[in-house]
Design a protein around this motif. Structure first.
Motif, mmCIF file in Angstrom:
data_model
loop_
_atom_site.group_PDB
_atom_site.id
_atom_site.type_symbol
_atom_site.label_atom_id
_atom_site.label_comp_id
_atom_site.label_asym_id
_atom_site.label_seq_id
_atom_site.Cartn_x
_atom_site.Cartn_y
_atom_site.Cartn_z
ATOM 1 N N GLY A 39 43.597 45.917 35.577
ATOM 2 C CA GLY A 39 43.829 44.995 36.763
ATOM 3 C C GLY A 39 45.120 44.464 36.945
ATOM 4 N N ALA A 40 45.255 44.213 38.322
ATOM 5 C CA ALA A 40 46.604 43.841 38.746
ATOM 6 C C ALA A 40 46.791 42.431 38.468
ATOM 7 N N GLY A 41 45.636 41.748 38.476
ATOM 8 C CA GLY A 41 45.533 40.222 38.117
ATOM 9 C C GLY A 41 44.397 40.035 37.835
ATOM 10 N N LEU A 42 44.089 38.554 37.346
ATOM 11 C CA LEU A 42 42.661 38.040 37.044
ATOM 12 C C LEU A 42 42.876 36.246 37.159
ATOM 13 N N ALA A 43 41.746 35.906 37.627
ATOM 14 C CA ALA A 43 41.665 34.534 37.799
ATOM 15 C C ALA A 43 40.450 34.060 36.737
ATOM 16 N N ALA A 44 40.746 32.694 36.395
ATOM 17 C CA ALA A 44 39.850 32.179 35.521
ATOM 18 C C ALA A 44 38.376 32.094 36.006
ATOM 19 N N GLN A 135 48.102 36.165 46.835
ATOM 20 C CA GLN A 135 47.285 35.796 47.597
ATOM 21 C C GLN A 135 45.754 35.969 47.444
ATOM 22 N N HIS A 136 45.416 37.428 46.709
ATOM 23 C CA HIS A 136 44.333 37.693 46.570
ATOM 24 C C HIS A 136 43.553 37.033 45.238
ATOM 25 N N LYS A 144 36.605 32.444 47.411
ATOM 26 C CA LYS A 144 36.881 33.885 48.335
ATOM 27 C C LYS A 144 37.224 35.228 47.618
ATOM 28 N N LEU A 145 36.355 36.145 48.140
ATOM 29 C CA LEU A 145 36.562 37.663 47.429
ATOM 30 C C LEU A 145 37.024 38.343 48.652
ATOM 31 N N PHE A 146 37.703 39.537 48.584
ATOM 32 C CA PHE A 146 38.306 40.238 49.372
ATOM 33 C C PHE A 146 37.550 40.602 50.603
#
Ligand code: NI
Length: 173
Positions: A39-44, A135-136, A144-146
């Protein structure tokens, strides 16, 4: 995608709780998961935890081979300020939306502020792919999902059709 836990507004982390075993362990889980799946990133919220914690960053990423490097960052309670009204469309995917990519508009220049895992302040002004990633990921904290950001649905599709060379890193399962 479809899980209502991805549609919630995440709660801020209490500053006194950042050093706790629970929050530190959660950060370790997020980093481990992000790296395990490129992943480029991950949110809780993507792992079912409704707290304002993001991890992101990579030197090279096989899912985004043309992307500039982004420093590994743990960002708690982020606040974003838009510094340019310019929007740019580029391809995004998401670990919560497996196997799909779309052209998504994002602001090209932002400032983001928050806390790191030691509780110290982060305050950065960034552009382009770094700004896109933040921002993503921040969108995951506001439900919000892309796909909700897509304007041009002619550029929304399956990764293995759009980018066959990337599909080994980003499957449709
Ligand atoms: Ni995502």
């Amino acid at each position: 995608m479809g899980d209502p836990r991805l549609l919630r507004i995440a709660d801020p982390v209490l500053v006194d709780a950042i050093g706790s075993v629970e929050i530190q362990g959660l950060i370790d889980d997020l980093l481990e998961t992000m790296y395990a799946v490129n992943g480029a990133g991950l949110a809780a919220p993507q792992i079912g935890i409704n707290q304002q914690i993001l991890v992101f960053g990579f030197d090279e990423n096989p899912r985004y081979p043309d992307a500039q490097a982004v420093p590994e960052t743990i960002l708690i309670n982020p606040v974003i300020t838009i510094l340019s009204n310019d929007l740019e469309d580029d391809w995004e995917g998401c670990l919560s939306v497996p196997g799909l990519r779309a052209h998504v508009p994002r602001y090209t220049k932002i400032r983001y502020q928050g806390l790191d895992r030691a509780g110290d302040t982060i305050d950065r002004t960034v552009e382009d792919f770094h700004a896109r990633v933040v921002q993503h990921e921040h969108d995951h904290l506001v439900g919000k999902l892309f796909p909700m950001r897509v304007r041009d649905f002619s550029r929304f599709g399956f990764t293995d059709i759009l980018f066959p060379e990337l599909s080994v890193h980003d499957t449709r399962e």
